[in-house]
Scaffold this motif. Structure first.
Motif, PDB file in Angstrom:
ATOM      1  N   GLY A   1       0.805  -1.229   0.000  1.00 31.00           N
ATOM      2  CA  GLY A   1       0.000   0.000   0.000  1.00 31.00           C
ATOM      3  C   GLY A   1       0.830   1.267   0.000  1.00 31.00           C
ATOM      4  O   GLY A   1       0.328   2.354   0.274  1.00 31.00           O
ATOM      5  N   ARG A   2       2.135   1.148  -0.309  1.00 28.61           N
ATOM      6  CA  ARG A   2       2.999   2.328  -0.283  1.00 28.61           C
ATOM      7  C   ARG A   2       3.249   2.898  -1.668  1.00 28.61           C
ATOM      8  O   ARG A   2       3.963   3.880  -1.817  1.00 28.61           O
ATOM      9  CB  ARG A   2       4.338   1.961   0.374  1.00 28.61           C
ATOM     10  N   LEU A   3       2.705   2.272  -2.687  1.00 29.44           N
ATOM     11  CA  LEU A   3       2.909   2.756  -4.058  1.00 29.44           C
ATOM     12  C   LEU A   3       1.619   2.537  -4.834  1.00 29.44           C
ATOM     13  O   LEU A   3       1.238   1.396  -5.120  1.00 29.44           O
ATOM     14  CB  LEU A   3       4.067   1.971  -4.704  1.00 29.44           C
ATOM     15  N   ASP A   4       0.951   3.669  -5.126  1.00 29.57           N
ATOM     16  CA  ASP A   4      -0.326   3.586  -5.823  1.00 29.57           C
ATOM     17  C   ASP A   4      -0.075   3.423  -7.316  1.00 29.57           C
ATOM     18  O   ASP A   4       0.354   4.352  -7.987  1.00 29.57           O
ATOM     19  CB  ASP A   4      -1.129   4.867  -5.562  1.00 29.57           C
ATOM     20  N   LEU A   5      -0.302   2.237  -7.822  1.00 27.76           N
ATOM     21  CA  LEU A   5      -0.160   2.017  -9.268  1.00 27.76           C
ATOM     22  C   LEU A   5      -1.530   2.013  -9.946  1.00 27.76           C
ATOM     23  O   LEU A   5      -1.641   2.289 -11.138  1.00 27.76           O
ATOM     24  CB  LEU A   5       0.558   0.687  -9.537  1.00 27.76           C
ATOM     25  N   ASP A   6      -2.565   1.734  -9.174  1.00 26.58           N
ATOM     26  CA  ASP A   6      -3.917   1.662  -9.761  1.00 26.58           C
ATOM     27  C   ASP A   6      -4.318   2.986 -10.411  1.00 26.58           C
ATOM     28  O   ASP A   6      -5.035   3.000 -11.411  1.00 26.58           O
ATOM     29  CB  ASP A   6      -4.947   1.291  -8.691  1.00 26.58           C
ATOM     30  N   ALA A   7      -3.835   4.090  -9.832  1.00 26.01           N
ATOM     31  CA  ALA A   7      -4.216   5.406 -10.347  1.00 26.01           C
ATOM     32  C   ALA A   7      -3.776   5.617 -11.793  1.00 26.01           C
ATOM     33  O   ALA A   7      -4.292   6.489 -12.477  1.00 26.01           O
ATOM     34  CB  ALA A   7      -3.613   6.490  -9.464  1.00 26.01           C
ATOM     35  N   PHE A   8      -2.804   4.829 -12.242  1.00 27.00           N
ATOM     36  CA  PHE A   8      -2.312   5.006 -13.611  1.00 27.00           C
ATOM     37  C   PHE A   8      -3.200   4.329 -14.651  1.00 27.00           C
ATOM     38  O   PHE A   8      -3.075   4.586 -15.839  1.00 27.00           O
ATOM     39  CB  PHE A   8      -0.878   4.467 -13.730  1.00 27.00           C
ATOM     40  N   VAL A   9      -4.048   3.417 -14.192  1.00 26.57           N
ATOM     41  CA  VAL A   9      -4.892   2.677 -15.146  1.00 26.57           C
ATOM     42  C   VAL A   9      -6.180   3.458 -15.365  1.00 26.57           C
ATOM     43  O   VAL A   9      -7.081   3.455 -14.533  1.00 26.57           O
ATOM     44  CB  VAL A   9      -5.214   1.257 -14.627  1.00 26.57           C
ATOM     45  N   SER A  10      -6.278   4.167 -16.493  1.00 24.49           N
ATOM     46  CA  SER A  10      -7.472   4.950 -16.778  1.00 24.49           C
ATOM     47  C   SER A  10      -8.607   4.054 -17.252  1.00 24.49           C
ATOM     48  O   SER A  10      -9.770   4.332 -17.010  1.00 24.49           O
ATOM     49  CB  SER A  10      -7.197   5.984 -17.862  1.00 24.49           C
ATOM     50  N   GLU A  11      -8.272   3.001 -17.970  1.00 25.51           N
ATOM     51  CA  GLU A  11      -9.305   2.109 -18.495  1.00 25.51           C
ATOM     52  C   GLU A  11      -8.660   0.774 -18.856  1.00 25.51           C
ATOM     53  O   GLU A  11      -7.477   0.713 -19.181  1.00 25.51           O
ATOM     54  CB  GLU A  11      -9.955   2.718 -19.748  1.00 25.51           C
ATOM     55  N   THR A  12      -9.465  -0.285 -18.782  1.00 27.88           N
ATOM     56  CA  THR A  12      -8.985  -1.575 -19.280  1.00 27.88           C
ATOM     57  C   THR A  12      -9.765  -1.874 -20.563  1.00 27.88           C
ATOM     58  O   THR A  12     -10.949  -1.567 -20.671  1.00 27.88           O
ATOM     59  CB  THR A  12      -9.186  -2.705 -18.250  1.00 27.88           C
ATOM     60  N   ILE A  13      -9.063  -2.420 -21.534  1.00 29.77           N
ATOM     61  CA  ILE A  13      -9.673  -2.634 -22.857  1.00 29.77           C
ATOM     62  C   ILE A  13      -9.339  -4.024 -23.383  1.00 29.77           C
ATOM     63  O   ILE A  13      -8.519  -4.738 -22.793  1.00 29.77           O
ATOM     64  CB  ILE A  13      -9.166  -1.568 -23.878  1.00 29.77           C
ATOM     65  N   ALA A  14      -9.988  -4.374 -24.498  1.00 27.84           N
ATOM     66  CA  ALA A  14      -9.709  -5.663 -25.140  1.00 27.84           C
ATOM     67  C   ALA A  14      -8.702  -5.454 -26.274  1.00 27.84           C
ATOM     68  O   ALA A  14      -8.421  -4.319 -26.680  1.00 27.84           O
ATOM     69  CB  ALA A  14     -11.001  -6.253 -25.686  1.00 27.84           C
ATOM     70  N   LEU A  15      -8.167  -6.551 -26.769  1.00 29.36           N
ATOM     71  CA  LEU A  15      -7.138  -6.522 -27.817  1.00 29.36           C
ATOM     72  C   LEU A  15      -7.576  -5.719 -29.045  1.00 29.36           C
ATOM     73  O   LEU A  15      -6.778  -5.008 -29.645  1.00 29.36           O
ATOM     74  CB  LEU A  15      -6.840  -7.973 -28.210  1.00 29.36           C
ATOM     75  N   ASP A  16      -8.850  -5.813 -29.389  1.00 33.36           N
ATOM     76  CA  ASP A  16      -9.286  -5.137 -30.628  1.00 33.36           C
ATOM     77  C   ASP A  16      -9.597  -3.647 -30.413  1.00 33.36           C
ATOM     78  O   ASP A  16     -10.134  -2.992 -31.296  1.00 33.36           O
ATOM     79  CB  ASP A  16     -10.492  -5.860 -31.249  1.00 33.36           C
ATOM     80  N   GLU A  17      -9.282  -3.123 -29.232  1.00 33.86           N
ATOM     81  CA  GLU A  17      -9.559  -1.704 -28.970  1.00 33.86           C
ATOM     82  C   GLU A  17      -8.290  -0.847 -28.938  1.00 33.86           C
ATOM     83  O   GLU A  17      -8.332   0.320 -28.547  1.00 33.86           O
ATOM     84  CB  GLU A  17     -10.306  -1.567 -27.641  1.00 33.86           C
ATOM     85  N   VAL A  18      -7.159  -1.425 -29.330  1.00 29.79           N
ATOM     86  CA  VAL A  18      -5.890  -0.699 -29.248  1.00 29.79           C
ATOM     87  C   VAL A  18      -5.905   0.536 -30.153  1.00 29.79           C
ATOM     88  O   VAL A  18      -5.461   1.617 -29.755  1.00 29.79           O
ATOM     89  CB  VAL A  18      -4.698  -1.626 -29.599  1.00 29.79           C
ATOM     90  N   GLU A  19      -6.435   0.391 -31.358  1.00 29.36           N
ATOM     91  CA  GLU A  19      -6.459   1.539 -32.285  1.00 29.36           C
ATOM     92  C   GLU A  19      -7.230   2.721 -31.671  1.00 29.36           C
ATOM     93  O   GLU A  19      -6.778   3.863 -31.728  1.00 29.36           O
ATOM     94  CB  GLU A  19      -7.087   1.097 -33.614  1.00 29.36           C
TER      95      GLU A  19
END
Ligand code: APR
Ligand code: ZN
Ligand code: ZN
Length: 361
Positions: free
Chosen positions: A325-343
């Motif tokens: 709990g000493r390093l917030d990495l979750d804040a960097f994930v704005s959204e999770t997507i599927a493989l076909d959404e990279v474009e």
């Protein structure tokens, strides 16, 4: 047996990327096949697609990834099937002059898998940064796999493979930020925000975030910036000096990659302070500085490549801090997507709408 999986391929300069079937060979000596669980979308993937890195199309994109080792080839001892790993793009040789002198971060002879993954018609793919992880499985050199605590969520662990490591490393490895230091970070995208987080981890007393976008400044504050400066509305060098008792910051981190922001960083540092360039300039960019200012201000001007990280040292350490709990990495994930959404994610990244889009597999 070779395996057939789905991967995101850039076939030609500027063309939208597509999900295609790719062939992943069995791992040979020193190689591993990794079942990818997450892979972040990074500017470098877009640069590959735009032909800005080299012309070795077609590319298998994706290089900010975590997953499970599925198979290893002969002579692989450091990782084994079932290990949860973060992939790195610099498997060092251990033998070159830089490695022997204890600076493997500057290894001249980093390596990737020797075999190539291919398209259905046998065309060889160039994996982005030797990884190619917008794919259900990928073939890498075993030295590109760093085992970390499997309790971490893949979506955040993968981020340490590129942008977040670059930013944290710019602060703690290259910048050498210490307890009580004042730190300014110019440009608060994913990399600059990670530098803010790194400065906080290192015990900086004052962390000044500078950006031209108030949304970015809000996030930087949430992540640990103690002060913010909008450089559209205030002169950033003066603002940083004012916030540091008139002196300038001990460490200034430039995370945009432009001459004008580098110049700001140069003048915003205290005498004998350190400037770290982590933003990547383009080949035509130059900067002219009065030599007397370079001479008179002392200190050091550094660049930070991959956060000067040692994956085997830094990845497990940062994952441990995250799990505590000493390093917030979750804040960097704005959204999770599927493989076909990279474009589509490229477009959002280009507009500055996201810190990171992360493909989950
Ligand atoms: N002054 C201050 N901030 C600026 C300026 C400027 N003149 N121009 C742009 N910015 C800000 C943007 O508003 C954005 O928040 O810089 C940030 C850049 O962030 P991103 O585009 O998200 O890029 P990021 O992934 O953080 O990478 C930054 O580091 O590794 C390199 O290749 C990468 O050069 C890029 C840099
Ligand atoms: Zn990257
Ligand atoms: Zn080496």
């Amino acid at each position: 047996m070779p395996q057939y999986v789905q991967g995101v391929v850039a076939r030609a300069k500027g063309e939208p990327v597509r999900v295609e079937t790719i062939t992943v060979p069995d791992p040979g000596s020193g190689e591993a096949v990794v079942k990818v669980q997450s892979c972040g979308v990074c500017h470098t993937d877009l640069h590959y697609r735009e032909g800005g890195i080299n012309d070795d199309f077609p590319f298998l994109l994706g290089h900010e990834a975590a997953g499970i080792v599925e198979q290893v080839g002969p002579d692989v001892t450091d990782v084994a099937p079932g290990d949860f790993v973060i992939l790195n793009w610099r498997a060092v040789c251990g033998r070159c002059r830089a490695c022997r002198r204890g600076r493997p971060q500057y290894c001249f002879d980093t390596h990737n898998a020797r075999q190539r993954m291919t398209l259905a018609d046998g065309t060889e793919l160039s994996p982005a940064l030797g990884i190619g992880a917008f794919a259900e499985k990928t073939l890498v050199a075993a030295g590109q796999c760093t085992k970390v605590d499997a309790a971490a969520s893949p979506s955040v662990a993968g981020l340490l493979g590129c942008g977040v490591m670059a930013g944290i490393g710019a602060a703690i490895n290259t910048g050498g930020v210490g307890r009580g230091d004042s730190v300014a970070v110019i440009g608060c995208g994913g990399v600059g925000d990670a530098a803010v987080v790194g400065a906080r981890l290192a015990g900086a007393a004052r962390i000044i975030a500078v950006d031209i976008d108030d949304r970015k400044l809000r996030t930087a504050r949430e992540l640990g910036a103690t002060h913010t400066v909008n450089s559209r509305t205030s002169e950033p060098v003066e603002a940083i000096r004012e916030l540091t008792g008139g002196f300038g910051a001990d460490v200034v981190i430039e995370a945009v990659g432009r001459p004008e922001t580098y110049e700001q960083a140069f003048y915003a540092r205290d005498l004998a302070g350190t400037v770290v360039l982590v933003g990547v300039p383009t080949p035509e960019m130059t900067l002219e500085l009065p030599l007397l200012d370079v001479f008179g201000r002392g200190g050091s001007l550094k660049s930070s490549w991959y956060g000067d990280c040692l994956p085997s040292r830094d990845f497990p350490m940062l994952i441990d801090l995250h799990l505590q709990g000493r390093l917030d990495l979750d804040a960097f994930v704005s959204e999770t997507i599927a493989l076909d959404e990279v474009e589509d994610a490229f477009a959002r990244m280009h507009k500055g709408d996201v810190l990171r889009s992360v493909v989950i597999l």
